[in-house]
Write an enzyme that holds these catalytic residues in place. Structure first.
Site, PDB file in Angstrom:
ATOM      1  N   ASN A   1       2.879   7.712  -4.871  1.00 46.58           N
ATOM      2  CA  ASN A   1       1.633   6.950  -5.141  1.00 46.58           C
ATOM      3  C   ASN A   1       0.203   7.041  -4.562  1.00 46.58           C
ATOM      4  OD1 ASN A   1       0.477   3.985  -5.012  1.00 46.58           O
ATOM      5  ND2 ASN A   1       2.370   3.526  -4.075  1.00 46.58           N
ATOM      6  N   TRP A   2      -0.535   6.972  -5.320  1.00 45.67           N
ATOM      7  CA  TRP A   2      -2.385   7.192  -4.395  1.00 45.67           C
ATOM      8  C   TRP A   2      -2.463   5.907  -3.940  1.00 45.67           C
ATOM      9  CZ3 TRP A   2      -5.558  11.736  -8.185  1.00 45.67           C
ATOM     10  CH2 TRP A   2      -4.401  12.768  -7.087  1.00 45.67           C
TER      11      TRP A   2
ATOM     12  N   GLU B   1       2.573  -3.682  -0.546  1.00 50.29           N
ATOM     13  CA  GLU B   1       1.326  -4.152  -0.828  1.00 50.29           C
ATOM     14  C   GLU B   1       0.698  -4.989  -1.492  1.00 50.29           C
ATOM     15  OE1 GLU B   1      -0.205   0.187  -0.119  1.00 50.29           O
ATOM     16  OE2 GLU B   1       1.383   0.462   0.861  1.00 50.29           O
TER      17      GLU B   1
ATOM     18  N   GLY C   1       3.676   4.205   5.889  1.00 51.80           N
ATOM     19  CA  GLY C   1       2.717   4.047   6.491  1.00 51.80           C
ATOM     20  C   GLY C   1       2.386   4.272   8.010  1.00 51.80           C
TER      21      GLY C   1
ATOM     22  N   SER D   1       7.260   6.415   4.396  1.00 48.87           N
ATOM     23  CA  SER D   1       6.593   8.089   5.358  1.00 48.87           C
ATOM     24  C   SER D   1       7.016   8.879   5.199  1.00 48.87           C
ATOM     25  CB  SER D   1       6.836   7.758   7.000  1.00 48.87           C
ATOM     26  OG  SER D   1       5.963   6.430   7.424  1.00 48.87           O
TER      27      SER D   1
ATOM     28  N   GLY E   1       3.388   7.934  -0.549  1.00 52.27           N
ATOM     29  CA  GLY E   1       1.661   7.697  -0.509  1.00 52.27           C
ATOM     30  C   GLY E   1       1.036   8.581   0.244  1.00 52.27           C
ATOM     31  N   GLY E   2       1.069   9.063   1.722  1.00 50.06           N
ATOM     32  CA  GLY E   2      -0.419   9.627   2.409  1.00 50.06           C
ATOM     33  C   GLY E   2       0.542  11.110   1.733  1.00 50.06           C
TER      34      GLY E   2
HETATM   35  P1  PGA Z   1       3.654   6.443   2.609  1.00 52.11           P
HETATM   36  O1  PGA Z   1       3.419   5.235   1.243  1.00 52.11           O
HETATM   37  O2  PGA Z   1       4.201   7.888   2.051  1.00 52.11           O
HETATM   38  O3  PGA Z   1       2.522   6.606   2.927  1.00 52.11           O
HETATM   39  O4  PGA Z   1       4.474   5.662   4.025  1.00 52.11           O
HETATM   40  C1  PGA Z   1       5.164   4.820   0.646  1.00 52.11           C
HETATM   41  C2  PGA Z   1       4.427   4.489  -0.293  1.00 52.11           C
HETATM   42  O5  PGA Z   1       3.768   2.786   0.198  1.00 52.11           O
HETATM   43  O6  PGA Z   1       4.662   4.551  -1.800  1.00 52.11           O
END
Ligand code: PGA
Length: 249
Positions: free
Chosen positions: A9-10, A93, A167, A207, A228-229
């Site tokens: 997920n960018w 989010e 995150g 994370s 995500g990251g």
């Molecule tokens: P993260 O985000 O891996 O940066 O914690 C995951 C997500 O929100 O899909």
């Protein structure tokens, strides 16, 4: 057998130049796991062109309507037309930034299914909810209300993403992840029957990194990750894909 899924997920990151990262992921994406990248809407069409057939492309949200006067929004059909095969819905989010509730997510999910997209539907508790021992109630309620009738192993993937783990570098224990994933599996089997309930893939998100992927993928009922990251750069995402391929093998 559920095909494992490594989903990236960018979020609101990425310009055209970022698509070169897909090349770096292509080799790892030839393994037994499915690989999905969900770039911002501006990049969906170009990402679908750039991705080899080994990487699926998805959106990060869609509107519940097919078309119409909804300035700034994107419909499921538009994502499909641009080359997407998946869409993430109900990310925390979106729930926070856009006040999206379970009913909105449910309507969007129906629209996505009508357009032929597979939905990665996100659920997860806040830290306060976990500390009050309400995690399973919250997840159960989100599943019951956000997921429309008609789910199948093909049109639905559920991602468990504890809000406090997104995150932050904080990750639940493997016991905590396993408890929620077993609970989600049981709920899906109860509602949709054993065949469908067992075929829906359950991802963990929050994370996930190359360094913790192996232990997370060893947890029962974890069929992959929503990342995500660590999905923005091939150098970070490839070790996660490889850990998932190893878990599948
Ligand atoms: P993260 O985000 O891996 O940066 O914690 C995951 C997500 O929100 O899909």
């Amino acid at each position: 057998m559920r095909t494992k899924l490594a989903a990236g997920n960018w979020k609101m990151n990425g310009l055209k130049a970022s698509l070169s990262e897909l090349e770096g992921m292509a080799e790892a994406a030839k393994g037994v796991s499915e690989v999905l990248i969900c770039p911002p809407a501006t990049l969906v069409a170009a990402a679908a062109d750039a991705a080899s057939g080994d990487i699926a492309i998805g959106g990060q949200d869609c509107h519940a309507s097919e078309s119409g006067a909804h300035t700034g929004d994107v419909s499921a059909g538009m994502l499909k037309d641009a080359g997407a095969s998946y869409v993430i819905l109900g990310h925390s989010e979106r729930r926070t930034d856009h006040d999206e509730h379970n009913e909105h997510v449910r309507a969007k999910c129906k629209a996505a299914w009508e357009a032929g997209l597979t939905v990665v539907l996100c659920v997860g508790e806040s830290l306060a909810e976990r500390e009050a021992s309400n995690t399973l109630d919250i997840i159960g309620g989100q599943l019951a209300t956000s997921v429309p009738d008609g789910a199948t192993g093909h049109n639905l993937v559920v991602a468990y993403e504890p809000i406090w783990a997104i995150g932050t570098g904080k990750v639940p224990t493997t016991d905590q992840i396993g408890e929620v994933h077993d609970f989600m599996r049981a709920r899906l089997e109860k509602r949709f029957g054993a065949g469908v309930g067992r075929s829906v893939r359950l991802l963990y998100g929050g994370s996930v990194k190359g360094s913790n992927a192996e232990e997370i993928f060893a947890v029962s009922n974890v069929d992959g990750a929503l990342v995500g990251g660590a999905s923005l750069k091939a150098a970070d995402f490839v070790p996660i894909i490889e850990a998932l391929n190893a878990a599948a093998g």
